[in-house]
Write a protein that holds these residues in place. Structure first.
Motif, PDB file in Angstrom:
ATOM      1  N   THR A 157       0.964  -1.150  -0.124  1.00  0.00           N
ATOM      2  CA  THR A 157      -0.166   0.000  -0.056  1.00  0.00           C
ATOM      3  C   THR A 157       0.821   1.309   0.099  1.00  0.00           C
ATOM      4  OG1 THR A 157      -0.286   0.384   2.229  1.00  0.00           O
ATOM      5  CG2 THR A 157      -1.610  -1.304   1.228  1.00  0.00           C
ATOM      6  N   HIS A 336      -6.072  -5.146  -0.260  1.00  0.00           N
ATOM      7  CA  HIS A 336      -7.409  -4.559   0.174  1.00  0.00           C
ATOM      8  C   HIS A 336      -7.643  -3.295  -0.764  1.00  0.00           C
ATOM      9  CE1 HIS A 336      -7.810  -7.115   3.484  1.00  0.00           C
ATOM     10  NE2 HIS A 336      -6.505  -6.958   3.835  1.00  0.00           N
ATOM     11  N   GLY A 337      -6.503  -2.540  -1.105  1.00  0.00           N
ATOM     12  CA  GLY A 337      -6.596  -1.326  -1.734  1.00  0.00           C
ATOM     13  C   GLY A 337      -5.544  -0.401  -1.528  1.00  0.00           C
ATOM     14  N   TYR A 338      -5.063   0.467  -2.251  1.00  0.00           N
ATOM     15  CA  TYR A 338      -3.857   0.855  -2.419  1.00  0.00           C
ATOM     16  C   TYR A 338      -3.675   1.751  -1.128  1.00  0.00           C
ATOM     17  CZ  TYR A 338       0.351   2.939  -4.135  1.00  0.00           C
ATOM     18  OH  TYR A 338       1.925   3.289  -4.501  1.00  0.00           O
ATOM     19  N   TYR A 340      -5.172   1.499   1.810  1.00  0.00           N
ATOM     20  CA  TYR A 340      -5.214   0.732   2.950  1.00  0.00           C
ATOM     21  C   TYR A 340      -4.233   0.955   4.060  1.00  0.00           C
ATOM     22  CZ  TYR A 340      -5.983  -2.855   6.370  1.00  0.00           C
ATOM     23  OH  TYR A 340      -6.090  -3.677   7.579  1.00  0.00           O
ATOM     24  N   PRO A 341      -4.393   1.489   5.255  1.00  0.00           N
ATOM     25  CA  PRO A 341      -5.445   1.364   6.120  1.00  0.00           C
ATOM     26  C   PRO A 341      -6.351   2.658   6.222  1.00  0.00           C
ATOM     27  CG  PRO A 341      -3.511   1.481   7.452  1.00  0.00           C
ATOM     28  CD  PRO A 341      -3.203   1.522   6.047  1.00  0.00           C
ATOM     29  N   ILE A 343      -8.342   3.805   3.544  1.00  0.00           N
ATOM     30  CA  ILE A 343      -9.631   3.364   2.709  1.00  0.00           C
ATOM     31  C   ILE A 343      -9.225   1.937   2.232  1.00  0.00           C
ATOM     32  CG2 ILE A 343     -10.951   3.810   0.751  1.00  0.00           C
ATOM     33  CD1 ILE A 343      -9.782   6.578   0.376  1.00  0.00           C
ATOM     34  N   PRO A 344     -10.231   0.766   3.043  1.00  0.00           N
ATOM     35  CA  PRO A 344     -10.861   1.224   4.110  1.00  0.00           C
ATOM     36  C   PRO A 344     -10.461   1.299   5.263  1.00  0.00           C
ATOM     37  CG  PRO A 344     -10.547  -1.224   3.271  1.00  0.00           C
ATOM     38  CD  PRO A 344      -9.891  -0.413   2.455  1.00  0.00           C
ATOM     39  N   PHE A 345     -11.032   2.106   6.372  1.00  0.00           N
ATOM     40  CA  PHE A 345     -10.197   2.812   7.371  1.00  0.00           C
ATOM     41  C   PHE A 345      -9.937   1.637   8.772  1.00  0.00           C
ATOM     42  CE2 PHE A 345     -10.115   4.738  11.381  1.00  0.00           C
ATOM     43  CZ  PHE A 345      -9.106   5.566  11.237  1.00  0.00           C
ATOM     44  N   ASN A 346      -8.827   1.550   8.873  1.00  0.00           N
ATOM     45  CA  ASN A 346      -8.318   0.669  10.083  1.00  0.00           C
ATOM     46  C   ASN A 346      -7.345   1.496  10.807  1.00  0.00           C
ATOM     47  OD1 ASN A 346      -7.117  -1.349  11.850  1.00  0.00           O
ATOM     48  ND2 ASN A 346      -7.221  -2.849  10.507  1.00  0.00           N
ATOM     49  N   LEU A 350      -3.208   1.959  10.626  1.00  0.00           N
ATOM     50  CA  LEU A 350      -2.854   3.103  10.440  1.00  0.00           C
ATOM     51  C   LEU A 350      -1.649   3.635  11.533  1.00  0.00           C
ATOM     52  CD1 LEU A 350      -2.809   5.429   8.169  1.00  0.00           C
ATOM     53  CD2 LEU A 350      -4.715   6.565   9.302  1.00  0.00           C
TER      54      LEU A 350
END
Length: 364
Positions: A157, A336-338, A340-341, A343-346, A350
């Motif tokens: 990410t 999960h996505g570039y 992340y965390p 988007i989606p939030f974690n 983060l």
């Protein structure tokens, strides 16, 4: 062997390879000074030396219709995301390529999403076994490719590029400071020259206490031309330094500094302010470990500068929003996505990426 009905075949062949040494990038003041080499088996041994866990799995694959290059997936089978592992394995098994001429780059281009216009790197590389071992312990997948000293860390990410090995070889407070400093300086390097051009392009735009920024010395070239010329000349010097023999490197550095510095200012081609800002940008590019991300920010900085010159404030705002949109639409190889965390939030993940936490039982 006595008592067995068959024989054991052991592959004992060896290929010429260099000795284990410290990698040229990712150097640390403290910590190990060994690095991966261009052979898969010794690289797996250096990883196994650090993780003596029976769950550590080394899965070998053959990639390339002609070369049948060795590729190894390294992971902890009790911590890895098996859905991501199956997705990555499927992509590797379906690579349609005769050979992996450029090793890990050939693999990355064969399985990456078709976003040629997107400069952001889709994968993180390292030549340090300790970094690779820490990522495996966190549940990541290490992809080793024969004939390459760099291994791929997946999933990747954008926030993964904020970390560096030196952050973990210093106490937590010092490591957090270094991480915040690196991120701040790198973000400033993206915006500093377009923002400065925006402020000095129109008189009276700056407040009185910033008047010293609004009067660059006159030069033969326009301010926009100066910034673009120095951007490209810095890259020319980088390319030239790669091909300069070691015995001539000091002379080349002195010649480049004189031409771009004192001589260019005295001849009236460039202003000293331009050299100061571009020197900061150049130094900031080496403050983070990813060359790919550095060149991505460079291309975006030039595009933002051109938009600012064409459309003034609206161009600067449009370019900044475009960078955010491009970042949000970047597709990673797997994961999960570039962003992340974010988007989606974690929140917990983060915080661990932005703050160097003290080592505990679950923190590698």
């Amino acid at each position: 062997m006595e008592g067995l009905s068959g024989a054991a075949l052991i592959d004992a062949k060896e290929y010429p390879s260099r000795s284990v040494g410290e990698p040229p990038d990712g150097k640390v003041l403290r910590g190990s000074h060994d690095g991966f080499i261009e052979a898969v088996v010794p690289n797996m041994a250096m990883l196994r030396r650090r993780i003596r866990d029976p769950h550590l799995t080394m899965e070998g694959l053959k990639v390339g219709q002609r070369t049948h290059s060795d590729v190894a997936l390294c992971y902890l089978d009790d911590r890895v995301d098996h859905a991501l592992l199956d997705e990555l394995r499927h992509k590797l098994q379906n690579i349609q390529a005769n050979s992996l001429t450029m090793a890990q780059e050939s693999v990355a281009e064969a399985i990456r999403p078709k976003q040629w216009y997107n400069p952001f790197p889709k994968v993180r590389y390292t030549e340090r076994p300790d970094t690779a071992a820490a990522c495996v312990m966190e549940g990541s997948i290490i992809l080793m490719v024969d004939n390459s000293a760099a291994v791929m860390i997946l999933p990747t990410t954008f926030f993964d590029f904020t970390q560096e090995a030196n952050d973990f070889y210093f106490p937590p407070l010092v490591g957090t400071y270094l991480r915040v400093l690196r991120v701040t300086v790198f973000l400033i390097s993206l915006l500093i020259t377009p923002a400065w051009y925006l402020m000095v392009s129109s008189p009276g735009r700056l407040p009185s206490w910033l008047d010293f920024l609004s009067s660059p010395e006159p030069a033969a070239l326009s301010l926009l031309s100066q910034l673009l010329v120095v951007e490209f000349l810095i890259d020319v010097l980088k390319l030239a330094s790669l091909n300069t023999p070691d015995t001539l490197s000091n002379s080349f550095s002195m010649l480049g500094a004189l031409i771009l510095g004192d001589f260019a200012v005295q001849a009236g081609w460039l202003g000293p302010e331009v050299l100061v800002y571009m020197a900061f940008v150049s130094v900031a590019g080496f403050a983070q470990p990813s060359y790919e991300l550095g060149y991505a920010f460079k291309l975006l900085r030039v595009a933002l500068l051109l938009l600012t010159a064409a459309f003034d404030v609206w161009g600067f705002c449009l370019g900044f929003v475009g960078i955010l949109v491009l970042l949000a639409t970047t597709k990673p190889l797997v994961g999960h996505g570039y962003l992340y965390p974010l988007i989606p939030f974690n929140g917990k993940a983060l915080r661990r990426l932005l703050v160097r936490e003290p080592i505990n039982r679950d923190n590698t």
